[in-house]
Design a protein around this motif. Structure first.
Motif, PDB file in Angstrom:
ATOM      1  N   LYS A   2       0.859  -1.184   0.000  1.00  0.00           N
ATOM      2  CA  LYS A   2       0.000   0.000   0.000  1.00  0.00           C
ATOM      3  C   LYS A   2       0.891   1.228   0.000  1.00  0.00           C
ATOM      4  CE  LYS A   2      -4.393  -1.303   1.733  1.00  0.00           C
ATOM      5  NZ  LYS A   2      -4.709  -1.953   0.509  1.00  0.00           N
ATOM      6  N   LEU A   3       0.500   2.230  -0.765  1.00  0.00           N
ATOM      7  CA  LEU A   3       1.306   3.437  -0.822  1.00  0.00           C
ATOM      8  C   LEU A   3       1.422   4.090   0.536  1.00  0.00           C
ATOM      9  CD1 LEU A   3       0.110   4.909  -4.200  1.00  0.00           C
ATOM     10  CD2 LEU A   3       1.939   3.307  -3.745  1.00  0.00           C
ATOM     11  N   LEU A   4       0.369   4.013   1.333  1.00  0.00           N
ATOM     12  CA  LEU A   4       0.409   4.568   2.680  1.00  0.00           C
ATOM     13  C   LEU A   4       1.421   3.833   3.539  1.00  0.00           C
ATOM     14  CD1 LEU A   4      -0.656   6.337   4.961  1.00  0.00           C
ATOM     15  CD2 LEU A   4      -2.446   4.655   5.330  1.00  0.00           C
ATOM     16  N   ASN A   7       4.785   5.163   2.471  1.00  0.00           N
ATOM     17  CA  ASN A   7       4.790   6.612   2.633  1.00  0.00           C
ATOM     18  C   ASN A   7       5.905   7.292   1.865  1.00  0.00           C
ATOM     19  OD1 ASN A   7       3.725   9.008   3.539  1.00  0.00           O
ATOM     20  ND2 ASN A   7       4.927   9.023   5.400  1.00  0.00           N
ATOM     21  N   LEU A  49       3.170  14.054   4.748  1.00  0.00           N
ATOM     22  CA  LEU A  49       3.321  13.699   3.344  1.00  0.00           C
ATOM     23  C   LEU A  49       4.309  14.608   2.630  1.00  0.00           C
ATOM     24  CD1 LEU A  49      -0.411  13.093   2.368  1.00  0.00           C
ATOM     25  CD2 LEU A  49       1.292  11.396   3.023  1.00  0.00           C
ATOM     26  N   ILE A  54       4.081  12.365  -3.495  1.00  0.00           N
ATOM     27  CA  ILE A  54       2.700  11.913  -3.670  1.00  0.00           C
ATOM     28  C   ILE A  54       2.225  12.220  -5.092  1.00  0.00           C
ATOM     29  CG2 ILE A  54       0.305  12.227  -2.907  1.00  0.00           C
ATOM     30  CD1 ILE A  54       2.024  10.695  -0.918  1.00  0.00           C
ATOM     31  N   LEU A  83      -6.484  11.619  -2.707  1.00  0.00           N
ATOM     32  CA  LEU A  83      -5.413  11.177  -1.810  1.00  0.00           C
ATOM     33  C   LEU A  83      -5.782   9.866  -1.136  1.00  0.00           C
ATOM     34  CD1 LEU A  83      -4.301  14.501  -0.079  1.00  0.00           C
ATOM     35  CD2 LEU A  83      -2.943  13.085  -1.633  1.00  0.00           C
ATOM     36  N   HIS A  84      -7.013   9.772  -0.673  1.00  0.00           N
ATOM     37  CA  HIS A  84      -7.502   8.536  -0.058  1.00  0.00           C
ATOM     38  C   HIS A  84      -7.319   7.361  -1.024  1.00  0.00           C
ATOM     39  CE1 HIS A  84     -10.274   5.683   1.829  1.00  0.00           C
ATOM     40  NE2 HIS A  84     -10.806   5.542   0.626  1.00  0.00           N
ATOM     41  N   LEU A  87      -3.486   6.602  -1.543  1.00  0.00           N
ATOM     42  CA  LEU A  87      -2.792   6.089  -0.367  1.00  0.00           C
ATOM     43  C   LEU A  87      -3.379   4.804   0.208  1.00  0.00           C
ATOM     44  CD1 LEU A  87      -2.201   9.480   1.446  1.00  0.00           C
ATOM     45  CD2 LEU A  87      -0.496   8.103   0.232  1.00  0.00           C
TER      46      LEU A  87
END
Length: 122
Positions: A2-4, A7, A49, A54, A83-84, A87
């Motif tokens: 996951k990108l989140l 980070n 962020l 991003i 963004l949601h 991420l």
């Protein structure tokens, strides 16, 4: 990956990559999942962020966000939803993370980034 989860910033000392240095994400295979949108959660993440990282990641997963963070982003639901999605709803299955400063490339295989390259082994 996951990108989140990653980070885009190195959080530990990795040989040849500065701590906190943003890595370039190159996506060759991704899958999308559903996650409930929570604007408050995304807004709380904003100070952590690296916006340019991003933006680059958004482009790599086929999404677009403004090139600079909107000044009223807390009220910009469209950008918060993007963004949601970037991420939390995009899983990178295959690709690479690249350090623009050193040129080192770390493969992502089956969603897991390999941050230890052969030349790092002792």
């Amino acid at each position: 990956m996951k990108l989140l989860t990653y980070n885009f910033l190195t959080s530990k000392c990795i040989r040849g990559v500065k701590v906190g240095y943003p890595l370039k994400l190159n996506v060759s295979n991704k899958k999308e999942v559903n996650a409930d949108f929570n604007s408050e959660f995304i807004t709380r993440m904003l100070p952590r962020l690296e916006w340019s990282a991003i933006c680059a990641a958004a482009a790599n997963v086929g999404s677009e966000i403004p090139s600079t963070m909107p000044t009223d982003i807390q009220n910009d639901m469209e950008t918060l939803q993007k963004l949601h999605h970037i991420l939390l709803e995009v899983d990178v299955v295959e690709g690479t993370l690249e350090c623009p400063e050193t040129g080192r490339i770390f493969p992502i295989n089956k969603g897991v980034p390999n941050m230890l390259l052969n030349e790092d082994e002792v």
